[in-house]
Design a protein around this motif. Sequence first.
Motif, short mmCIF file in Angstrom:
data_model
loop_
_atom_site.label_atom_id
_atom_site.label_comp_id
_atom_site.label_asym_id
_atom_site.label_seq_id
_atom_site.Cartn_x
_atom_site.Cartn_y
_atom_site.Cartn_z
N ILE A 1 5.97 -8.51 12.71
CA ILE A 1 6.00 -9.25 11.45
C ILE A 1 6.96 -8.57 10.48
CG2 ILE A 1 4.60 -10.00 9.49
CD1 ILE A 1 4.00 -11.33 12.27
N VAL A 2 7.86 -9.35 9.95
CA VAL A 2 8.79 -8.82 8.96
C VAL A 2 8.39 -9.38 7.60
CG1 VAL A 2 11.19 -8.55 8.29
CG2 VAL A 2 10.59 -8.84 10.70
N VAL B 1 14.06 -0.75 -1.71
CA VAL B 1 13.73 0.53 -2.31
C VAL B 1 12.70 1.30 -1.49
CG1 VAL B 1 14.34 -0.17 -4.64
CG2 VAL B 1 12.02 -0.56 -3.82
N LYS B 2 12.00 0.60 -0.62
CA LYS B 2 10.95 1.25 0.15
C LYS B 2 10.69 0.45 1.41
CE LYS B 2 6.43 3.36 -0.65
NZ LYS B 2 5.23 3.30 -1.50
N THR B 3 10.31 1.12 2.47
CA THR B 3 9.99 0.43 3.72
C THR B 3 8.65 0.95 4.24
OG1 THR B 3 12.35 0.39 4.21
CG2 THR B 3 10.84 -0.16 6.01
N ILE B 4 7.74 0.02 4.49
CA ILE B 4 6.45 0.40 5.06
C ILE B 4 6.40 -0.09 6.50
CG2 ILE B 4 3.95 -0.01 4.98
CD1 ILE B 4 5.36 -0.29 1.74
N ARG C 1 2.72 -3.50 14.52
CA ARG C 1 2.24 -4.62 13.75
C ARG C 1 3.33 -5.25 12.87
NH1 ARG C 1 -3.99 -4.60 12.84
NH2 ARG C 1 -4.16 -6.83 13.27
N LEU C 2 3.72 -4.51 11.84
CA LEU C 2 4.65 -5.11 10.89
C LEU C 2 5.52 -4.08 10.19
CD1 LEU C 2 3.49 -4.44 7.81
CD2 LEU C 2 1.91 -6.24 8.38
N VAL C 3 6.56 -4.61 9.55
CA VAL C 3 7.41 -3.81 8.67
C VAL C 3 7.53 -4.56 7.36
CG1 VAL C 3 9.69 -2.78 8.31
CG2 VAL C 3 8.72 -2.88 10.62
N ASN C 4 7.25 -3.86 6.26
CA ASN C 4 7.31 -4.50 4.94
C ASN C 4 8.42 -3.83 4.13
OD1 ASN C 4 6.73 -5.98 2.65
ND2 ASN C 4 5.01 -4.68 2.04
N PHE C 5 9.40 -4.64 3.67
CA PHE C 5 10.48 -4.11 2.84
C PHE C 5 10.19 -4.41 1.38
CE2 PHE C 5 12.40 -5.08 6.97
CZ PHE C 5 12.98 -3.85 7.27
N VAL C 6 10.23 -3.37 0.56
CA VAL C 6 10.04 -3.58 -0.87
C VAL C 6 11.42 -3.74 -1.49
CG1 VAL C 6 9.03 -2.67 -2.98
CG2 VAL C 6 8.02 -2.11 -0.76
#
Length: 802
Positions: A745-746, A787-790, A795-800
């Motif tokens: 999941i992106v 600014v941030k990557t979780i 499962r997933l990668v969340n880009f702030v």
Amino acid sequence: MPGERYDPQEIEPRWQQLWADERTWEVSNVDDGRPKSYVLEMLPYPSGEPHIGHLKVYSVGDAIAHFRRRNGHRVLHPLGYDAFGLPAENHAIRTGRHPRQSTEESIAEFQRQFRRWGISIDWSREFGTHEPSYYRWTQWLFLRLFEAGLAYRDQAAVNWCPKDQTVLANEQVIDGRCERCGTAVEKRDLEQWFFKITDYADRLLDDLDTIDWPQHVVTMQRNWIGRSEGARVTFHCDALDTDYEVFTTRPDTLFGATFFVMAPEHPDVLRLSDSSEVTEYVRRSQTESAEDRGAEDKEKTGVALGATVANPVNGEQIPMFVADYVLMEYGTGAVMAVPAHDTRDFAFAEKHGLEIRRVVEGGHELPYTGDGPLVNSQRFDGKDNREALAEIIAWLGEDGRGEPAVNYRLRDWLLSRQRYWGCPIPVVHCPTDGIVAVPDDQLPVELPDVEDYAPKGRSPLAAAEDWVNTTCPKCGGPARRETDTMDTFVDSSWYFLRYTDALNDQAPWGRDVVDEWMAVDQYIGGVEHAILHLMYARFFVKALADLDLLSAQEPFDALFTQGMVTRDGAKMSKSKGNVVSPRDLVESHGADTARCYILYVGHPAEGGDWSDDGIEGIHRFLQRLYRAAEGMQAGSVEPEGEPSDLVRKAHWAIDKVTRDLGERFATHTSIAAVIELVNDLYRQRDQVDASHVRFAVATAASLIFPFAPHLGSELYERLTGDRVWETPWPVADPALLQSETFELIVQVNGKLIDRVAAPTDVERDEQERLARASTKLAARVDGGEIVKTIVVPGRLVNFVVQ
RNA sequence: GCGGAUGUGGUGGAACUGGUAGACACGCGGCGUUCAGGUCGCCGUGAGCUAAUCACUCGUGGAGGUUCGAAUCCUCUCAUCCGCACCA
């Protein structure tokens, strides 16, 4: 696709016959090394025929029993009937037939239907509580409690149901009305039999921490026991030169006590004053129904007694009253009144123009029931009221004016009933020896057959002269039998112990046997018994353990309360005409469909809404499963070659059912998982190896077995030649629970923007790289900045993005 | 009044420790089989906007908050259900 027809009316009786012939579900008392598991549904009250609630409780319990058997447990799963009791008797009176006859007919109908549902019961242990071979031991246990002083006879103001013409236990009075017939209950002063359950109040409370019960049931029991801590304080009355003790939870407010109130039933009220006003008030409150007297916003009525008592903290003489807001059955039947800090005392003081003296600071106006520093309390002034509370008790204790005390809402269990259809109380009344126990070797005291068993305000047994007149076991002189019978809750307070050794005719149970099986590992039933039955059974087990008759301290280690099945959102009832009869259901769709549907509508702990269309869906599913096995012969069900998605799905289903059913009784999602497996099987069967299809069908049959035992047995045998209940529960291969890739999941700022395929064993950095490569990400970032990557692995990668 | 629970599509209900809302089923729609209906098989089905199963927006009773991220945690609030209820 036409093909073979799924015919539960042919399949189901065939398996039921086999289970009956081979006594498949009987279990030995001999330890064979397997862990024991005692699975029990609350015993049914046989009246008419089984209803949908019975079908539900046994569908749940049977699924658990089957699951545990196949997981290697030695399972005790018995059944009996709570056959004595008021409803059966009332029904008999209405129809003019003897309660024994109508009860036994009803039992026969229950037996027929339970067998037709295919429930895996050990029938060798079956009994009805009305059988002399059972109630002989109910009487025997009563006598042990009697000898121990735990059963006693006493005069008390008790609840009387004028319609059923009998006394009732406090637990059987709901909102001032008879639990059974809804008639307003009256108070009567009668001599009755009680069990001393109050001796066990603390243990019944404390041991709630040792059992795995639903929180709300534990809370209900706690509230019912109603333990409160405080002090007992003595007030001296010069007029009669008597000390009156009161219980209070607020000894810190003693300096604010400005009057004193007694319950109308208090024996000293009429000694203190015989004025016509007082006499009339006492008479009136005793004829008033419990319901009216307890009415919420009832005016605080009462009459002055013309006497005073001395407040022990300051010697002040304060006036005495009689008022019906004080209850004889709680505390001592007398209270000190602190109008400034108690809403009820405040209302009474206002109405009667009595002094209201604040002793705790706080709040804008009176009454104030919160905490704060004391005032008008002499040497305690300025102290925090909670601290002062203990100090005041200690100070009073110095010269015996008071002491710490604990009070309970719980009262002793009134067990005698002035009715016919119950277990006779095994004592005789002798003019010389008083109450004498019937010797053990003369048990049972059999319930005589009487012509007229209608209630008359005294037990119908009193009219059976031949039976009543007997000889005293002690002196041999003429004596009369006790004519009251026992509350049916006595019968059901120990039945689970009898199942362990149901055929024993020397004792209620063998000590080794009862200790081997007890406690019940999983108890299943309706929440309506949260207080009555479950409290009484706990008391019995504790009392019997104290008498060294068994070792268990609690009867039911784990409790599952099932929710009510509704229809169109309303409770099923004959008057609404929305009742679904299990008998019709089994006739039209078969037992497997009925059982599965009831377990599928929702989590069984919650209510489920019945839908006539919904059951068709489950029936279709079972048909699909049945047809999936069409043409298959017994042989191997091992999948050959590389595992396909279908094989993986089967392992997923095994894992899902094992956890959902085994860990949280989630029968609805368990069945849904098997439905998914069968749906995939239909979609993929032309694309995979035939051995994979066979594996999928066999797995589905194995997994559906706890819910649809007949179809499960039928199909499993067809594919393997084996009996599914003798086959260990399947184990999912962890390697097959994961596929090679997963949907990564992106997200941007927590919102889903894309899904990309990623290898299951992908490294963290690689996972982020794959997500970053998403074409949709660039469009989203557009102009902004990451600014941030979780990264949540697998499962997933969340880009702030800003 | 005190205590507890529950609020998610048209419906019953999924979502494990915060991480793809709506699994599965009902209902509805489409296609195939059929003279037709039913059965059966396959596909679709949260709402809005769309030619579109492109894209975008909204969405778990309501209002705030914590967090990169909330059906899930916190505060307040509304509604429904269940216990207890003059317990001193």
